[in-house]
Design an enzyme around this catalytic site. Structure first.
Site, mmCIF file in Angstrom:
data_model
loop_
_atom_site.group_PDB
_atom_site.id
_atom_site.type_symbol
_atom_site.label_atom_id
_atom_site.label_comp_id
_atom_site.label_asym_id
_atom_site.label_seq_id
_atom_site.Cartn_x
_atom_site.Cartn_y
_atom_site.Cartn_z
ATOM 1 N N GLU A 137 0.828 -1.220 0.000
ATOM 2 C CA GLU A 137 0.000 0.000 0.000
ATOM 3 C C GLU A 137 0.857 1.264 0.000
ATOM 4 O O GLU A 137 0.556 2.239 -0.677
ATOM 5 C CB GLU A 137 -0.938 0.005 1.218
ATOM 6 C CG GLU A 137 -2.027 -1.047 1.164
ATOM 7 C CD GLU A 137 -2.874 -0.964 -0.098
ATOM 8 O OE1 GLU A 137 -3.045 0.139 -0.661
ATOM 9 O OE2 GLU A 137 -3.343 -2.017 -0.547
ATOM 10 N N HIS A 140 2.076 2.186 -3.367
ATOM 11 C CA HIS A 140 1.083 2.908 -4.191
ATOM 12 C C HIS A 140 1.217 4.423 -3.952
ATOM 13 O O HIS A 140 1.096 5.219 -4.876
ATOM 14 C CB HIS A 140 -0.347 2.492 -3.830
ATOM 15 C CG HIS A 140 -0.819 1.221 -4.478
ATOM 16 N ND1 HIS A 140 -0.698 0.967 -5.823
ATOM 17 C CD2 HIS A 140 -1.461 0.138 -3.956
ATOM 18 C CE1 HIS A 140 -1.226 -0.231 -6.102
ATOM 19 N NE2 HIS A 140 -1.693 -0.747 -4.985
ATOM 20 N N GLU A 198 -0.465 -2.514 -9.694
ATOM 21 C CA GLU A 198 -0.411 -3.615 -8.723
ATOM 22 C C GLU A 198 0.971 -4.269 -8.727
ATOM 23 O O GLU A 198 1.524 -4.599 -7.687
ATOM 24 C CB GLU A 198 -1.480 -4.657 -9.051
ATOM 25 C CG GLU A 198 -2.872 -4.238 -8.649
ATOM 26 C CD GLU A 198 -2.936 -3.901 -7.173
ATOM 27 O OE1 GLU A 198 -2.812 -4.809 -6.341
ATOM 28 O OE2 GLU A 198 -3.092 -2.718 -6.852
HETATM 29 ZN ZN LIG Z 1 -2.730 -2.516 -4.653
#
Ligand SMILES: [Zn+2]
Length: 265
Positions: A137, A140, A198
């Site tokens: 996370e 990101h 991702e």
């Molecule tokens: Zn993700």
């Protein structure tokens, strides 16, 4: 999806609005700067915490904070080693656990504001599992994926508008776009993280957790658990995109030696 003519009309803007992802060098659409989006994120984060409710499970809440601080340190070391510490300007990290056992999710806003939901904790199981999710996370946010998606959402909703103009025009939609962009919103329709995002988050997240002292071999093991859990329910942000689980697990396994080489920085 953008229409062709629309894409054509924004090409000129895209040429100078692209930023480069610090870590991978990938070009991305960036109509919003960190100095604009970080304060907005901080404000929205306060709203999320106010609504909460925050978990009263002291042990789990402490786990999220403990792992978060270690990942933060690892990120700071990693960015320093790449000469990219300035990418963290304006970051004011926070790590909170929200009481919502039905939500199997976690996210990190631009500026390092992290939320975990209690629904993901049984799959994390321990500090290492939390570190897998936290690394993912946080990447990101570091790679500005949320900012990139915010830019895309703003183009779709407001045309080529600045963030402050969008806020002036429709603050609630702008806030909603932000929540969507970081993988937390619900009302405008899912703006899912792409396969590319991702994959970046998995790859660099694995390096972060390794630098922080966790065993990267546990990342594919975590995803096996997540896959088993996934059947039947609304997929969380992690599962909502397309790397098939076997691809994701294979990719992670392939990146472990590289991640381990970072132990020394
Ligand atoms: Zn993700």
């Amino acid at each position: 999806m953008f229409k062709k003519a629309f894409i054509f009309s924004i090409v000129g803007v895209v040429l100078y609005a692209c930023a480069t992802v610090a870590v991978t060098g990938r070009k991305q659409l960036s109509l919003v700067s960190n100095s604009e989006i970080i304060p907005l994120s901080a404000q929205q984060y306060q709203e999320v915490l106010k609504e909460g409710p925050l978990s009263t499970n002291q042990e789990q809440a402490a786990m999220v904070k403990r792992v978060g601080l270690k990942i933060q340190k690892a990120v700071e070391q990693y960015m320093a080693s790449k000469g990219a510490s300035s990418e963290l300007n304006g970051f004011a990290w926070e790590f909170n656990l929200i009481d919502d056992p039905k939500t199997v999710n976690a996210w990190c806003m631009p500026g390092g504001k992290v939320a975990f939901y209690t629904g993901i904790m049984p799959i994390c199981k321990d500090d290492t599992g939390v570190a897998v999710v936290m690394g993912h996370e946080v990447e990101h946010a570091i790679a500005n994926h949320g900012r990139e998606r915010m830019s895309q959402g703003m183009v779709a909703q407001f045309g080529l508008s600045t963030l402050s103009a969008a806020m002036g025009q429709n603050p609630s939609m702008t806030n909603e776009l932000l929540m969507q962009a970081i993988g937390a919103g619900t009302n405008i329709g899912m703006l899912k993280f792409s396969r590319e995002h991702e994959s970046e988050a998995d790859h660099i997240g694995l390096i972060f957790m390794t630098i922080a002292g966790y065993d990267p071999n546990q990342a594919p093991v975590f995803w096996e658990r997540m896959t088993k859990q996934g059947g039947g329910q609304e997929p969380p942000e992690f599962l909502s995109t397309h790397p098939s689980h076997s691809t994701r697990i294979k990719d992670l396994q392939g990146w472990i030696p590289e991640a381990q080489s970072y132990k020394k920085i």
